[in-house]
Scaffold this motif. Structure first.
Motif, PDB file in Angstrom:
ATOM      1  N   GLY A 119       0.809  -1.212   0.000  1.00  0.00           N
ATOM      2  CA  GLY A 119       0.000   0.000   0.000  1.00  0.00           C
ATOM      3  C   GLY A 119       0.841   1.260   0.000  1.00  0.00           C
ATOM      4  O   GLY A 119       0.459   2.283  -0.581  1.00  0.00           O
ATOM      5  N   LEU A 120       2.004   1.198   0.648  1.00  0.00           N
ATOM      6  CA  LEU A 120       2.898   2.358   0.686  1.00  0.00           C
ATOM      7  C   LEU A 120       3.677   2.534  -0.613  1.00  0.00           C
ATOM      8  O   LEU A 120       3.957   3.659  -1.023  1.00  0.00           O
ATOM      9  CB  LEU A 120       3.899   2.204   1.838  1.00  0.00           C
ATOM     10  N   ARG A 121       4.025   1.430  -1.258  1.00  0.00           N
ATOM     11  CA  ARG A 121       4.960   1.474  -2.382  1.00  0.00           C
ATOM     12  C   ARG A 121       4.492   2.363  -3.534  1.00  0.00           C
ATOM     13  O   ARG A 121       5.292   3.124  -4.082  1.00  0.00           O
ATOM     14  CB  ARG A 121       5.243   0.050  -2.866  1.00  0.00           C
ATOM     15  N   PRO A 122       3.218   2.318  -3.940  1.00  0.00           N
ATOM     16  CA  PRO A 122       2.805   3.185  -5.054  1.00  0.00           C
ATOM     17  C   PRO A 122       2.445   4.611  -4.645  1.00  0.00           C
ATOM     18  O   PRO A 122       2.017   5.403  -5.492  1.00  0.00           O
ATOM     19  CB  PRO A 122       1.574   2.457  -5.608  1.00  0.00           C
ATOM     20  N   VAL A 136       5.085  13.207  -3.734  1.00  0.00           N
ATOM     21  CA  VAL A 136       4.558  14.558  -3.505  1.00  0.00           C
ATOM     22  C   VAL A 136       3.449  14.546  -2.463  1.00  0.00           C
ATOM     23  O   VAL A 136       3.201  15.558  -1.793  1.00  0.00           O
ATOM     24  CB  VAL A 136       4.047  15.183  -4.822  1.00  0.00           C
ATOM     25  N   ALA A 137       2.771  13.396  -2.315  1.00  0.00           N
ATOM     26  CA  ALA A 137       1.701  13.309  -1.318  1.00  0.00           C
ATOM     27  C   ALA A 137       2.246  13.361   0.102  1.00  0.00           C
ATOM     28  O   ALA A 137       1.499  13.633   1.047  1.00  0.00           O
ATOM     29  CB  ALA A 137       0.902  12.021  -1.524  1.00  0.00           C
ATOM     30  N   LEU A 138       3.547  13.107   0.254  1.00  0.00           N
ATOM     31  CA  LEU A 138       4.155  13.121   1.582  1.00  0.00           C
ATOM     32  C   LEU A 138       4.651  14.507   1.991  1.00  0.00           C
ATOM     33  O   LEU A 138       5.025  14.705   3.148  1.00  0.00           O
ATOM     34  CB  LEU A 138       5.333  12.139   1.623  1.00  0.00           C
ATOM     35  N   ALA A 184      11.385   7.554  -1.473  1.00  0.00           N
ATOM     36  CA  ALA A 184      11.230   7.328  -2.911  1.00  0.00           C
ATOM     37  C   ALA A 184      12.197   6.273  -3.435  1.00  0.00           C
ATOM     38  O   ALA A 184      11.824   5.438  -4.267  1.00  0.00           O
ATOM     39  CB  ALA A 184      11.429   8.642  -3.663  1.00  0.00           C
ATOM     40  N   CYS A 185      13.455   6.301  -2.967  1.00  0.00           N
ATOM     41  CA  CYS A 185      14.441   5.377  -3.540  1.00  0.00           C
ATOM     42  C   CYS A 185      14.578   4.096  -2.728  1.00  0.00           C
ATOM     43  O   CYS A 185      15.396   3.234  -3.065  1.00  0.00           O
ATOM     44  CB  CYS A 185      15.796   6.063  -3.694  1.00  0.00           C
ATOM     45  N   CYS A 186      13.775   3.951  -1.681  1.00  0.00           N
ATOM     46  CA  CYS A 186      13.767   2.709  -0.908  1.00  0.00           C
ATOM     47  C   CYS A 186      13.198   1.551  -1.716  1.00  0.00           C
ATOM     48  O   CYS A 186      13.696   0.421  -1.645  1.00  0.00           O
ATOM     49  CB  CYS A 186      12.959   2.920   0.372  1.00  0.00           C
ATOM     50  N   TRP A 187      12.177   1.828  -2.517  1.00  0.00           N
ATOM     51  CA  TRP A 187      11.408   0.742  -3.124  1.00  0.00           C
ATOM     52  C   TRP A 187      12.141  -0.023  -4.214  1.00  0.00           C
ATOM     53  O   TRP A 187      11.983  -1.247  -4.302  1.00  0.00           O
ATOM     54  CB  TRP A 187      10.067   1.291  -3.612  1.00  0.00           C
ATOM     55  N   PRO A 188      12.935   0.603  -5.079  1.00  0.00           N
ATOM     56  CA  PRO A 188      13.703  -0.218  -6.028  1.00  0.00           C
ATOM     57  C   PRO A 188      14.658  -1.181  -5.331  1.00  0.00           C
ATOM     58  O   PRO A 188      14.807  -2.334  -5.760  1.00  0.00           O
ATOM     59  CB  PRO A 188      14.470   0.827  -6.855  1.00  0.00           C
ATOM     60  N   ALA A 189      15.300  -0.728  -4.249  1.00  0.00           N
ATOM     61  CA  ALA A 189      16.191  -1.613  -3.496  1.00  0.00           C
ATOM     62  C   ALA A 189      15.402  -2.729  -2.827  1.00  0.00           C
ATOM     63  O   ALA A 189      15.849  -3.888  -2.781  1.00  0.00           O
ATOM     64  CB  ALA A 189      16.965  -0.809  -2.451  1.00  0.00           C
ATOM     65  N   PHE A 190      14.227  -2.395  -2.308  1.00  0.00           N
ATOM     66  CA  PHE A 190      13.381  -3.401  -1.660  1.00  0.00           C
ATOM     67  C   PHE A 190      12.961  -4.487  -2.643  1.00  0.00           C
ATOM     68  O   PHE A 190      13.103  -5.684  -2.373  1.00  0.00           O
ATOM     69  CB  PHE A 190      12.147  -2.723  -1.061  1.00  0.00           C
TER      70      PHE A 190
END
Length: 259
Positions: free
Chosen positions: A101-104, A108-110, A132-138
């Motif tokens: 739910g957080l990933r997409p 800017v909403a934050l 923002a750059c956490c998700w590609p690594a995850f």
């Protein structure tokens, strides 16, 4: 043969860049120019002017520092979360819906939430850039860990290898290439998000300088800032490729993709 092809592609790239600059100069100096596009010589003049250059480079370094800080925090968090989801099914089942739910969620909403808790401080930029750059690594880490062949692990255990040697010789070569790919994507995202944040909520950084130049009609400074951001992104990418190749040579890993 490959060296010759590489040299030809490099020459072709420089020729294309030179051609684009030439077209830019002709359009900027032509009668059809609206005045919103400065000539290459004007932009170069701003970059060569000592006062303007010091200002531009100083703001660019501030952007680079915050981008790398946010990238480091987000990359480490993404790797840790990816390892947890890949290695422990219970963690994946418990937190999977929350994470997906957080990933997409758009970064800017934050911004309003970040302003509420962190204010207009550098910590706001770091936090949102890290998110923002956490998700590609995850994603890279999670998928890499889950993709390790169970047969390889069972074979290694059957050969009597201890967990440390299994991690070094079986798991690490399998997951590091995908982790590095995710981190490389995240590094580009970190720079893009940081510059965007500077344009919206910051008074420092190359993004804030570009917005100030745009509002005040200093088009040469605006385009000089854009050129410097492009150069910074190029340097980030090339620097990461060098580190990736060092890791490949050091640990005997697969490159996991070409530059």
């Amino acid at each position: 043969m490959s060296g010759c092809i590489l040299r030809r592609s490099t020459v072709a790239g420089f020729l294309l860049l030179g051609g684009l600059f030439l077209v830019w100069e002709v359009i900027a100096r032509g009668r059809w120019s609206s005045g919103q596009l400065p000539s290459i010589s004007e932009v170069a003049g701003r970059l060569l002017n000592s006062d303007a250059r010091n200002l531009l480079v100083g703001e660019l370094l501030a952007t680079a520092r915050l981008s790398l800080f946010g990238f480091t925090v987000g990359g480490l968090a993404g790797i840790a979360l990816g390892l947890a989801h890949g290695l422990y099914p219970a963690v994946r089942q418990t937190t999977g819906m929350f994470v997906e739910g957080l990933r997409p969620l758009p970064t800017v909403a934050l911004i309003p939430l970040g302003l509420l808790f962190l204010g207009m401080d550098e910590s706001l930029n770091v936090a949102i850039t890290a998110f923002a750059c956490c998700w590609p690594a995850f994603v890279g880490t999670r998928d890499a860990v889950r993709g390790v062949s169970p047969i390889l692990l069972e074979t290694a255990r059957g050969l009597g290898l201890k967990p440390g040697r299994i991690a070094r010789h079986v798991i690490l070569p399998a997951i590091v290439p995908e982790i590095l790919t995710g981190l490389r994507i995240g590094l580009g995202i970190a720079l893009a998000v940081e510059v965007s944040l500077e344009m919206v909520v910051s008074t420092r950084g190359i993004g804030a300088l570009a917005m100030t130049a745009a509002f005040s009609g200093r088009t040469a400074d605006l385009y000089a800032a854009i050129v410097l951001v492009g150069l910074l992104g190029f340097m980030f990418n090339k620097g990461f490729i060098m580190l990736q190749r060092m890791a490949v040579r050091r640990y005997g890993l697969s490159a996991g993709g070409r530059a």
